[in-house]
Design a protein around this motif. Structure first.
Motif, PDB file in Angstrom:
ATOM      1  N   LYS A  78       0.623  -1.276   0.385  1.00 50.97           N
ATOM      2  CA  LYS A  78      -0.079  -0.051  -0.292  1.00 50.97           C
ATOM      3  C   LYS A  78       0.848   0.935   0.350  1.00 50.97           C
ATOM      4  CE  LYS A  78      -3.974   1.692   0.895  1.00 50.97           C
ATOM      5  NZ  LYS A  78      -5.464   1.334  -0.588  1.00 50.97           N
ATOM      6  N   GLY A  79       2.095   1.107   0.485  1.00 47.09           N
ATOM      7  CA  GLY A  79       3.076   1.951   0.348  1.00 47.09           C
ATOM      8  C   GLY A  79       3.217   3.388   1.037  1.00 47.09           C
ATOM      9  N   ASN A  80       2.491   4.433   0.167  1.00 44.69           N
ATOM     10  CA  ASN A  80       2.263   5.344   0.225  1.00 44.69           C
ATOM     11  C   ASN A  80       1.303   6.517  -0.747  1.00 44.69           C
ATOM     12  OD1 ASN A  80       5.451   4.759  -0.246  1.00 44.69           O
ATOM     13  ND2 ASN A  80       5.417   5.717   1.783  1.00 44.69           N
ATOM     14  N   HIS A  81       0.071   5.896  -0.360  1.00 42.74           N
ATOM     15  CA  HIS A  81      -1.129   5.628  -0.892  1.00 42.74           C
ATOM     16  C   HIS A  81      -1.842   6.828  -0.098  1.00 42.74           C
ATOM     17  CE1 HIS A  81      -5.441   5.950  -2.543  1.00 42.74           C
ATOM     18  NE2 HIS A  81      -4.774   4.895  -3.984  1.00 42.74           N
ATOM     19  N   PHE A  82      -1.971   7.929  -0.954  1.00 47.76           N
ATOM     20  CA  PHE A  82      -2.683   8.631   0.072  1.00 47.76           C
ATOM     21  C   PHE A  82      -4.052   8.316   0.856  1.00 47.76           C
ATOM     22  CE2 PHE A  82      -6.099  11.783  -0.038  1.00 47.76           C
ATOM     23  CZ  PHE A  82      -5.620  13.450   0.617  1.00 47.76           C
ATOM     24  N   ASN A  83      -4.753   8.390   1.788  1.00 44.26           N
ATOM     25  CA  ASN A  83      -4.502   9.700   3.033  1.00 44.26           C
ATOM     26  C   ASN A  83      -3.009   8.545   3.474  1.00 44.26           C
ATOM     27  OD1 ASN A  83      -4.105  11.260   4.954  1.00 44.26           O
ATOM     28  ND2 ASN A  83      -6.234  11.553   5.279  1.00 44.26           N
ATOM     29  N   PHE A  84      -1.880   9.775   3.065  1.00 45.97           N
ATOM     30  CA  PHE A  84      -0.107   9.116   4.077  1.00 45.97           C
ATOM     31  C   PHE A  84      -0.354   8.557   5.631  1.00 45.97           C
ATOM     32  CE2 PHE A  84      -0.038  12.826   1.477  1.00 45.97           C
ATOM     33  CZ  PHE A  84       0.308  11.798  -0.017  1.00 45.97           C
ATOM     34  N   ALA A  90       8.771   6.179   5.241  1.00 46.98           N
ATOM     35  CA  ALA A  90      10.871   6.278   6.101  1.00 46.98           C
ATOM     36  C   ALA A  90       9.615   4.358   6.461  1.00 46.98           C
ATOM     37  CB  ALA A  90      10.271   7.161   7.328  1.00 46.98           C
ATOM     38  N   TYR A  91       8.801   4.172   6.634  1.00 44.35           N
ATOM     39  CA  TYR A  91       7.534   3.138   7.161  1.00 44.35           C
ATOM     40  C   TYR A  91       8.342   2.130   6.530  1.00 44.35           C
ATOM     41  CZ  TYR A  91       4.685   0.177   8.419  1.00 44.35           C
ATOM     42  OH  TYR A  91       3.513  -1.414   8.775  1.00 44.35           O
ATOM     43  N   THR A  92       8.003   2.642   4.642  1.00 39.03           N
ATOM     44  CA  THR A  92       8.286   1.518   3.585  1.00 39.03           C
ATOM     45  C   THR A  92       9.569   1.164   3.819  1.00 39.03           C
ATOM     46  OG1 THR A  92       5.916   2.557   2.296  1.00 39.03           O
ATOM     47  CG2 THR A  92       8.508   1.794   0.696  1.00 39.03           C
ATOM     48  N   ASP A  93      10.324   1.875   3.495  1.00 39.92           N
ATOM     49  CA  ASP A  93      11.395   1.507   3.976  1.00 39.92           C
ATOM     50  C   ASP A  93      12.054   0.843   4.978  1.00 39.92           C
ATOM     51  OD1 ASP A  93      14.535   2.585   2.874  1.00 39.92           O
ATOM     52  OD2 ASP A  93      14.881   2.764   5.484  1.00 39.92           O
ATOM     53  N   SER A  94      11.414   1.235   6.275  1.00 39.55           N
ATOM     54  CA  SER A  94      11.838  -0.195   7.088  1.00 39.55           C
ATOM     55  C   SER A  94      10.558  -1.662   6.830  1.00 39.55           C
ATOM     56  CB  SER A  94      10.614   0.269   9.347  1.00 39.55           C
ATOM     57  OG  SER A  94       9.322   0.288   8.393  1.00 39.55           O
ATOM     58  N   ILE A  95       9.804  -1.339   6.181  1.00 40.52           N
ATOM     59  CA  ILE A  95       8.775  -2.770   5.203  1.00 40.52           C
ATOM     60  C   ILE A  95       9.739  -3.256   4.089  1.00 40.52           C
ATOM     61  CG2 ILE A  95       7.053  -4.162   4.235  1.00 40.52           C
ATOM     62  CD1 ILE A  95       6.685  -2.627   7.247  1.00 40.52           C
ATOM     63  N   LEU A  96      11.191  -2.881   3.728  1.00 40.62           N
ATOM     64  CA  LEU A  96      11.311  -3.159   2.876  1.00 40.62           C
ATOM     65  C   LEU A  96      12.996  -4.314   2.935  1.00 40.62           C
ATOM     66  CD1 LEU A  96      11.341  -0.743  -0.134  1.00 40.62           C
ATOM     67  CD2 LEU A  96      10.552  -2.551  -0.587  1.00 40.62           C
ATOM     68  N   ASN A 129      -2.350   7.475   7.217  1.00 41.52           N
ATOM     69  CA  ASN A 129      -3.073   6.420   7.342  1.00 41.52           C
ATOM     70  C   ASN A 129      -2.518   5.203   6.686  1.00 41.52           C
ATOM     71  OD1 ASN A 129      -5.132   7.457   8.545  1.00 41.52           O
ATOM     72  ND2 ASN A 129      -6.231   7.053   6.564  1.00 41.52           N
ATOM     73  N   ARG A 130      -1.145   5.515   6.728  1.00 42.77           N
ATOM     74  CA  ARG A 130       0.073   4.161   5.923  1.00 42.77           C
ATOM     75  C   ARG A 130       1.095   3.303   6.844  1.00 42.77           C
ATOM     76  NH1 ARG A 130      -3.901   3.394   3.510  1.00 42.77           N
ATOM     77  NH2 ARG A 130      -4.878   4.825   2.399  1.00 42.77           N
ATOM     78  N   TYR A 131       1.292   4.060   8.601  1.00 39.86           N
ATOM     79  CA  TYR A 131       2.046   3.912   8.992  1.00 39.86           C
ATOM     80  C   TYR A 131       1.137   4.131  11.028  1.00 39.86           C
ATOM     81  CZ  TYR A 131       2.606   8.561   9.364  1.00 39.86           C
ATOM     82  OH  TYR A 131       2.368  10.262   9.656  1.00 39.86           O
ATOM     83  N   PRO A 132       1.720   2.947  11.189  1.00 39.11           N
ATOM     84  CA  PRO A 132       0.969   3.163  12.609  1.00 39.11           C
ATOM     85  C   PRO A 132       1.691   4.410  13.149  1.00 39.11           C
ATOM     86  CG  PRO A 132       2.320   1.005  12.566  1.00 39.11           C
ATOM     87  CD  PRO A 132       2.798   1.612  11.467  1.00 39.11           C
ATOM     88  N   SER A 133       0.523   4.780  14.175  1.00 41.99           N
ATOM     89  CA  SER A 133       0.928   6.405  14.963  1.00 41.99           C
ATOM     90  C   SER A 133       2.474   6.576  15.646  1.00 41.99           C
ATOM     91  CB  SER A 133      -0.021   6.778  15.671  1.00 41.99           C
ATOM     92  OG  SER A 133       0.445   7.797  16.794  1.00 41.99           O
ATOM     93  N   GLN A 134       3.014   4.701  16.258  1.00 41.84           N
ATOM     94  CA  GLN A 134       3.927   5.080  16.892  1.00 41.84           C
ATOM     95  C   GLN A 134       4.649   5.082  16.194  1.00 41.84           C
ATOM     96  OE1 GLN A 134       1.308   3.021  17.249  1.00 41.84           O
ATOM     97  NE2 GLN A 134       2.153   0.986  16.675  1.00 41.84           N
ATOM     98  N   PHE A 135       4.714   4.830  15.164  1.00 42.13           N
ATOM     99  CA  PHE A 135       6.531   5.009  14.048  1.00 42.13           C
ATOM    100  C   PHE A 135       6.329   6.663  13.810  1.00 42.13           C
ATOM    101  CE2 PHE A 135       8.383   4.592   9.800  1.00 42.13           C
ATOM    102  CZ  PHE A 135       9.893   4.093  10.321  1.00 42.13           C
TER     103      PHE A 135
END
Length: 637
Positions: free
Chosen positions: A473-479, A507-513, A481-487
């Motif tokens: 889902k990566g960096n799809h708008f709405n951004f 940055a979250y996508t980078d950590s997932i990769l 909602n693409r990562y946990p708040s604590q991240f």
């Protein structure tokens, strides 16, 4: 013998009676004349409105059209007059005052259809399109006035359940009006007419994405979007019911038959399936064209057996020493302009990938572009032979899944994107040809951040040769909602901020990769990874369905190769290493994956592969936006 006096008296009497008779005739004539004059004056009112509608519609059509020939101009000159006549004729038959609210609401609906799509299309394309015209929108608008007003007149004439039937008609009237209202709302949001890409997005959008879309707006904007249509509906109900109380309709049998004939004709002509006016209006025709497009893609599945029968691939077994895995990871809306591994950024958004730039096992490609800033149109090309530079069609093209099957791999597809049921997209069709295909949205108890995909990797059998596609889902708008708040690394957790939310999602996508790489390396004997994003985005601008600059198509791409892979495929690795700075569009990813598999095939053009010494494309040759824009025109490079 009568006296002279008698004759004189008779003459006087004759004159008297004659005079009186002429006076009666004269009075009657005056009454008749008055009635005729009044009728003529009333008819002049109707005729005047007919002529006004006709000329306004015709000259409006000429103004908002471009490149239409003289024949088309004369055709509409003839066509619009009977349309304008039928718009007013039902009211003229019933002597319905044209200032009556029953007529005014129908006129408003028709006018909105006449104006909306042609005008919004003109606003959007008149500077760069040489020929367009939408006469059917005008025809529909004129005819719908006559159709709606005729139905209302019939309801009031028969006076049976009139309040209920009139409410029903007004509801129909409002639903017809809702289509142009929606277009104006769309234009208000995007400053653009709905086009093919927009309609594809609308038809394929999951209801969760719709909710997220509205959540992205402020409360006042959402209220405005809701209040405008609701208020219009309420006003329509009030005006029509109020007018029906004070309006008396009296028509004779001939007038009734005429009205029924008009309603029957217009019903058929307006709503006939396939050839009716409604389905040939601009917005409806666009909707049906896109719907047909989606249905046509189903031919892909139906033709699969035929494609595979013709497909030849050698070798048909991977050459690695033990069962191994190759990964294709597809990002979403990630722009390399905001990635510290590719650009000079204020924030280190991709620390893992940036560190890997110094690792010879990783190759980064800084001149990669998307073929179009639209997921489905991009991936139906990236995943198959179909691309901007050939004349193939999606549904007759082999896919990378087909190649992997023939090359001896067990195929799996794991996606955090939407899974569309009744409107299958080309991406879904390709995914479903995998031996395993799963979507996180099918698991209702799963929090659908991209980390949810890591659980699926645990299902991959390390005792088999695997080709695994992971669709983020990566960096799809709405951004946000693409990562946990604590991240959250920048900004305040949970606070809406387009730029910072986008940077956090990268940055979250980078950590997932990084996690995918670590797991596959440790558990699945990872041999190779190819990662690219479907397209980029401009995070500080609301997503637009139209080409919005090269910032929307500058994408990241990188590859990873293990020591064993490099040893067994030295030429492929060296060629890719040498070509790191060459230009590339992701609709050529099919051929790149064929090279990474190190296969030969009758459905593999090596000159399209960045990993082949035969790679033919240069910056000057490559295009984006499906051939409409040249990469060489990106002045940022």
């Amino acid at each position: 013998m009568p006296s002279p006096h008698y004759h004189y008296t008779k003459i006087i009497n004759i004159f008297y009676y004659t005079t009186n008779t002429f006076s009666i005739f004269s009075f009657t004539a005056n009454i008749i004349n008055f009635i005729i004059v009044q009728e003529v004056l009333i008819m002049i009112d109707y005729i005047t409105v007919v002529l006004v509608l006709y000329f306004i519609s015709y000259f409006y059509y000429l103004y908002i059209s471009q490149g239409i020939g003289k024949n088309a101009q004369f055709l509409q000159l003839r066509r619009f007059f009977p349309c304008a006549l039928l718009a007013i004729f039902p009211s003229a038959i019933a002597q319905l005052n044209l200032s009556n609210q029953l007529f005014i609401s129908s006129l408003f609906v028709g006018a909105m259809w006449i104006i909306t799509y042609p005008l919004l299309y003109y606003f959007t394309y008149h500077k760069n399109s040489t020929d367009f015209g939408f006469h059917f929108d005008i025809v529909f608008g004129l005819y719908i006035i006559g159709w709606l007003s005729a139905l209302k007149i019939l309801v009031l004439h028969f006076n049976v359940f009139s309040a209920f039937l009139l409410t029903f008609l007004v509801t129909v009237e409002f639903l017809i009006l809702l289509i142009p209202i929606s277009q104006w709302i769309f234009y208000f949001l995007y400053k653009s007419c709905i086009d093919e890409n927009s309609m594809m997005m609308l038809q394929e959008t999951h209801y969760n994405e719709i909710l997220e879309f509205f959540k992205s707006f402020s409360i006042p904007v959402n209220l405005l979007i809701f209040v405008i249509p609701t208020s219009v509906y309420g006003i329509f109900i009030y005006l029509n019911i109020d007018a029906s109380v004070s309006t008396s309709i009296s028509i004779n049998i001939y007038q009734l038959i005429t009205l029924l004939a008009i309603v029957a004709f217009l019903t058929i002509y307006l709503w006939k399936k396939g050839k009716g006016v409604f389905v040939r209006t601009g917005i409806v025709e666009l909707y049906l064209d896109v719907k047909e497009y989606f249905e046509t893609t189903k031919l892909y599945t139906q033709n699969m057996k035929e494609r595979l029968k013709d497909l030849q691939v050698t070798p048909q077994k991977p050459v690695f020493d033990k069962p191994s895995t190759i990964l294709l990871i597809i990002g979403e809306s990630e722009s390399r302009d905001y990635m510290s591994a590719f650009s000079e950024c204020e924030y280190d958004t991709t620390p893992w990938l940036k560190a890997k730039k110094e690792d010879p096992h990783f190759l980064l490609f800084p001149n990669s572009y998307s073929c179009i800033a639209h997921t489905v149109s991009c991936l139906e090309r990236a995943l198959t032979e179909f691309n901007q530079y050939n004349d193939k069609q999606f549904y007759t093209s082999c896919s990378i899944i087909d190649i992997a099957h023939k090359a001896g791999y067990t195929t799996s597809w794991y996606s955090n994107q939407g899974h569309l049921g009744c409107a299958d997209t080309p991406v879904t069709l390709v995914a479903n040809t995998s031996q395993t295909a799963k979507w996180t949205k099918q698991n209702l108890n799963q929090v659908q951040y991209d980390e949810a995909l890591l659980e699926y990797l645990e299902e991959v059998n390390p005792q088999k040769n695997n080709f695994v596609v992971i669709h983020l889902k990566g960096n799809h708008f709405n951004f946000i909602n693409r990562y946990p708040s604590q991240f959250t690394k920048w900004g305040t957790p949970g606070k809406y901020d387009l730029i910072l939310n986008y940077l956090n999602s990268i940055a979250y996508t980078d950590s997932i990769l990084e996690k995918i790489y670590n797991y596959a390396s440790a558990k699945l004997n990872l041999q190779a990874i190819l990662y690219f994003s479907d397209h980029g985005t401009l995070p500080d601008k609301r997503r637009s369905p139209n080409f919005d600059g090269f910032g929307t198509v500058r994408i990241p791409m990188f590859a990873y190769f293990s020591d064993e892979y490099i040893q067994k495929n030295k030429e492929i690795y060296q060629t890719l290493s040498d070509n790191q700075n060459k230009y590339f569009t992701n609709d050529l990813s099919y051929e790149l994956m064929c090279s990474i598999f190190n296969i030969k095939s009758n459905h593999f053009d090596e000159t399209n592969s960045l990993a082949s010494p035969k790679y033919k494309f240069t910056r000057e040759m490559l295009t984006t936006d499906l051939g409409k824009m040249y990469i060489k025109d990106d002045t940022t490079k």
